[in-house]
Design a protein around this motif. Structure first.
Motif, mmCIF file in Angstrom:
data_model
loop_
_atom_site.group_PDB
_atom_site.id
_atom_site.type_symbol
_atom_site.label_atom_id
_atom_site.label_comp_id
_atom_site.label_asym_id
_atom_site.label_seq_id
_atom_site.Cartn_x
_atom_site.Cartn_y
_atom_site.Cartn_z
ATOM 1 N N ASN A 224 0.832 -1.244 0.032
ATOM 2 C CA ASN A 224 0.075 0.013 0.100
ATOM 3 C C ASN A 224 1.030 1.462 0.076
ATOM 4 O O ASN A 224 0.356 2.290 -0.678
ATOM 5 N N THR A 228 1.077 1.915 -6.775
ATOM 6 C CA THR A 228 -0.092 2.650 -7.107
ATOM 7 C C THR A 228 -1.220 2.053 -8.220
ATOM 8 O O THR A 228 -2.041 2.599 -8.687
ATOM 9 N N TYR A 241 -6.290 -2.724 -12.059
ATOM 10 C CA TYR A 241 -6.723 -1.415 -11.528
ATOM 11 C C TYR A 241 -5.512 -0.505 -11.176
ATOM 12 O O TYR A 241 -4.489 -1.131 -10.729
ATOM 13 N N VAL A 243 -4.834 1.556 -8.702
ATOM 14 C CA VAL A 243 -4.957 2.028 -7.374
ATOM 15 C C VAL A 243 -4.076 1.260 -6.473
ATOM 16 O O VAL A 243 -3.669 0.051 -6.660
ATOM 17 N N TYR A 245 -3.294 -1.298 -3.351
ATOM 18 C CA TYR A 245 -4.350 -2.799 -2.901
ATOM 19 C C TYR A 245 -5.519 -2.425 -2.327
ATOM 20 O O TYR A 245 -6.561 -3.099 -2.569
ATOM 21 N N ASP A 246 -5.676 -1.811 -1.082
ATOM 22 C CA ASP A 246 -6.581 -1.579 -0.427
ATOM 23 C C ASP A 246 -7.843 -0.995 -1.209
ATOM 24 O O ASP A 246 -8.986 -1.537 -1.035
ATOM 25 N N ARG A 247 -7.508 -0.029 -2.004
ATOM 26 C CA ARG A 247 -8.497 0.733 -2.761
ATOM 27 C C ARG A 247 -9.032 -0.499 -3.879
ATOM 28 O O ARG A 247 -10.104 -0.516 -4.292
ATOM 29 N N PHE A 248 -8.118 -0.975 -4.336
ATOM 30 C CA PHE A 248 -8.390 -2.493 -5.305
ATOM 31 C C PHE A 248 -9.437 -3.267 -4.890
ATOM 32 O O PHE A 248 -10.398 -3.868 -5.432
ATOM 33 N N GLU A 250 -11.689 -2.843 -2.795
ATOM 34 C CA GLU A 250 -12.987 -2.201 -2.550
ATOM 35 C C GLU A 250 -13.536 -2.082 -3.881
ATOM 36 O O GLU A 250 -14.685 -2.614 -4.174
ATOM 37 N N LEU A 251 -12.830 -1.735 -4.859
ATOM 38 C CA LEU A 251 -13.024 -1.651 -6.380
ATOM 39 C C LEU A 251 -13.619 -3.022 -6.885
ATOM 40 O O LEU A 251 -14.710 -3.090 -7.623
ATOM 41 N N GLU A 254 -17.005 -3.814 -5.626
ATOM 42 C CA GLU A 254 -18.003 -3.120 -6.248
ATOM 43 C C GLU A 254 -18.215 -3.773 -7.664
ATOM 44 O O GLU A 254 -19.420 -3.759 -7.895
#
Length: 651
Positions: A224, A228, A241, A243, A245-248, A250-251, A254
């Protein structure tokens, strides 16, 4: 920069991944993630040119350099640490030798007006400029900074590499790789042999110095902080993605939920259309509508839902008898290795671990964490008194447990030989719970990935009920999901746990006490891992700014008001302090780079002035113009250095 097109890899006619395409761009910071055995290490080997895919292309521009750090490496032992690190600058040392030879020739020759002499001067000037541009004047300092950042001390620089463990020699290889500054860095589990401080240094280095980076790591905090972009390998496909890892995560969740909703709506629409066609297929009055619906059905572009790997590890430590109130008591424990020069690992260790506590052993490698564990296990001799409590039943997961497995056995045979009694009747069920169901149980140990070997070693630990767990680096090679499962299992375990680990995310919310190993001492810190890291950062900052006020025994160093974050969460406090430290380090780096630039320009000016004093150079107006421009560059560099030095001083 690197283009991967329609990549396919098969093992024994079974596809590992198929039709994979993506591009690695300059300055990309890519985390390659996926479950153990998904093909992450295989992908890195293909990018490094060490393995050929079944089909597809990997296009690498001719002038692109690639550096690759594998999980396991064969190392040489015939040099010192410094000599080994200097191998990263073979091109510069060769250039330096050539310059010295030309310099001697210039000093010895007297044919100043000859064409050959002028050609020699031009060649020397060109090579010297190249030497300066490549950092020829400061690469020794860069080597020292890198080795120190990775945990070595100056006394280590002239020691033979043969005196170091495999983990420390891997650090030397990592240092060489970083010093070469390749266009693309491929790192396979680089943090497995690093302590927390070295991991933080590596994070900063990759963020500020590296070009493109593709890394495989199961250290969530590390990826993290460094990456990026996230590429997941799952069920033979990739999901890309841009982004962290943490944001990945979530995405990705979703996206799958959106796909499922769209898929369900479309299935309902299809079902309704098919029902209409079936109901009115044979009614002449509805023939036009039926044909219209049939055409409509044919034109529907079917929505596909991403395949999801639902294989999940199920881990629960079996219940055991209740132990005494104090499973471990150390009184004046010490360990010294005798030899030509006595080596004191630690001394005067006094600690008491209560029943049910979950504690962490942290510190730099070589400070004695695993050594104290071996003392507790009575595997080595020690000084002082060490008492295990009443009815303590110990389960021990050693750091090299996964490597100690017999590679010639199958997964099933490995567990079958370790199991005794009625548990032997449940081996297939146990293997299934650890994702070794079906044909996977017949795999040879030698073909298993690092994470699969760790899971297999963990099964052996669970064959007997214990009430005191000692886990030495249990998360090395485990994927994210497996680590989460292990963490939850340890949380729910009602016995006592010692965890030796450098993985901050794994320890966060798991341990309530931290024992720090440093300088031969073991110091107790109450609280979680981020409480400990925050305290260490504050101590370091206060040392930089001003002498710490004298404290009475038992008091803690107060947090300076200027650095006191509003959030109470340990992770957020730690990140705020880390951000300030990062800004300071960035300024320090810029000041150092400015100083190096000033030195290079001054050296170039000195060479130019020497040329101007020669009979041929005195009348060469081009030299005077170059001299003027260099002086301008020097003035700008000095101004920039002064500005950043003042900013650093104010900070």
């Amino acid at each position: 920069m690197i283009s991967i097109e329609r990549l396919k890899v098969e093992f024994n006619a079974v596809p590992l991944f198929d039709d994979v395409s993506y591009v690695i761009n300059k300055k990309d910071r890519i985390a390659l993630v996926g479950k153990n055995g998904a093909g992450k290490s295989t992908m890195l080997k293909i990018l490094a040119g060490l393995q050929t895919p079944t089909s597809g292309n990997v296009s690498v521009p001719r002038d692109t350099t690639i550096g690759y750090l594998p999980q396991v490496m064969v190392l040489t032992d015939d040099r010192t640490v410094m000599q080994e690190a200097e191998q990263a600058f073979e091109h510069i040392t060769g250039l330096q030798a050539g310059l010295e030879k030309m310099n001697v020739e210039l000093a010895e020759r007297t044919d100043y007006d000859s064409e050959d002499y002028h050609k020699l001067i031009d060649r020397f000037t060109g090579e010297n400029e190249r030497f300066l541009m490549m950092g020829g004047t400061n690469f020794q300092a860069e080597i020292e900074r890198t080795l120190t950042g990775l945990g070595f001390v100056r006394e280590d620089f002239n020691r033979p590499t043969s005196e170091f463990s495999g983990g420390w020699r891997m650090r030397i290889e990592l240092a060489k790789l970083l010093l070469r500054r390749p266009d693309v860095l491929l790192l396979d589990e680089p943090t497995n042999h690093l302590d927390i401080e070295s991991i933080q240094w590596l994070e900063n280095f990759l963020a500020t110095h590296a070009n493109a980076v593709v890394l495989v790591s199961h250290d969530r905090a590390f990826i993290n902080n460094v990456t990026t972009r996230t590429i997941e390998i799952s069920c033979g496909k990739i999901y890309d993605y841009r982004v962290a890892y943490d944001r990945f995560v979530e995405l990705r969740k979703e996206r799958r939920e959106q796909q499922l909703r769209a898929y369900e709506n479309q299935q309902k629409q299809i079902q309704d259309t098919e029902d209409f066609i079936e109901r009115f297929r044979y009614k002449t009055s509805k023939a036009v509508q039926v044909q219209s619906r049939i055409k409509q059905l044919d034109k529907i572009e079917r929505i596909e839902v991403d395949d999801e790997d639902n294989a999940a590890l199920r881990l629960k430590f079996p219940p055991a008898l209740r132990s005494g109130n104090y499973p471990v008591i150390c009184e004046g424990v010490g360990k010294t290795y005798r030899g030509g020069r006595d080596n004191v690992v630690f001394h005067d260790v006094n600690l008491t671990i209560n029943r049910g506590e979950k504690v962490a052993f942290v510190g730099k490698n070589g400070e004695g964490k695993s050594t104290l564990v071996k003392c507790i296990m009575n595997r080595i001799d020690f000084e002082g008194k060490l008492t295990l409590g009443h009815n303590v039943q110990t389960g021990y997961f050693a750091q090299n447990q996964a490597q100690m497995l017999d590679e010639t056995l199958t997964v099933f045979d490995t567990i079958d030989r370790a199991a005794t009694g009625d548990i032997r009747l449940k081996i297939r069920d146990i293997l299934g719970a650890f994702m070794f169901g079906g044909e996977a149980s017949d795999k040879k140990v030698k073909v298993l990935s690092g994470g699969e070997r760790t899971r297999l070693a963990m099964i052996k630990l669970l064959l007997e009920p214990v009430n005191f767990l000692i886990l030495d680096e249990p998360t090395n090679h485990l994927d994210m999901r497996s680590k989460d499962v292990l963490k939850n299992a340890i949380r729910e375990f009602d016995g006592t746990v010692i965890v030796v680990s450098h993985d901050r995310e794994f320890l966060d919310g798991l341990v309530t006490k931290v024992y720090e190993f440093a300088g031969g001492l073991v110091k107790e810190h109450l609280g979680g891992i981020y409480d400990f890291l925050q305290k260490k950062k504050i101590e370091h900052l206060s040392e930089l700014n001003s002498p710490a006020p004298s404290l009475s025994k038992g008091e803690e160093t107060p947090l300076p008001a200027a650095h006191l974050p509003l959030e109470k969460d340990g992770m957020k406090q730690y990140e705020a302090l880390k951000e300030q430290k990062k800004k300071q380090k960035k300024l320090e780096k810029q000041v150092t780079e400015c100083e190096a630039t000033i030195g290079e320009i001054e050296a170039a000016i000195a060479i130019l002035e020497k040329k101007i004093t020669t009979p041929g150079g005195a009348s060469d107006m081009m030299l005077y113009e170059k001299h003027r421009k260099l002086k301008q560059q020097l003035n700008k560099a000095v101004e920039e250095w002064e500005r950043m030095s003042i900013e650093l001083e104010n900070l």
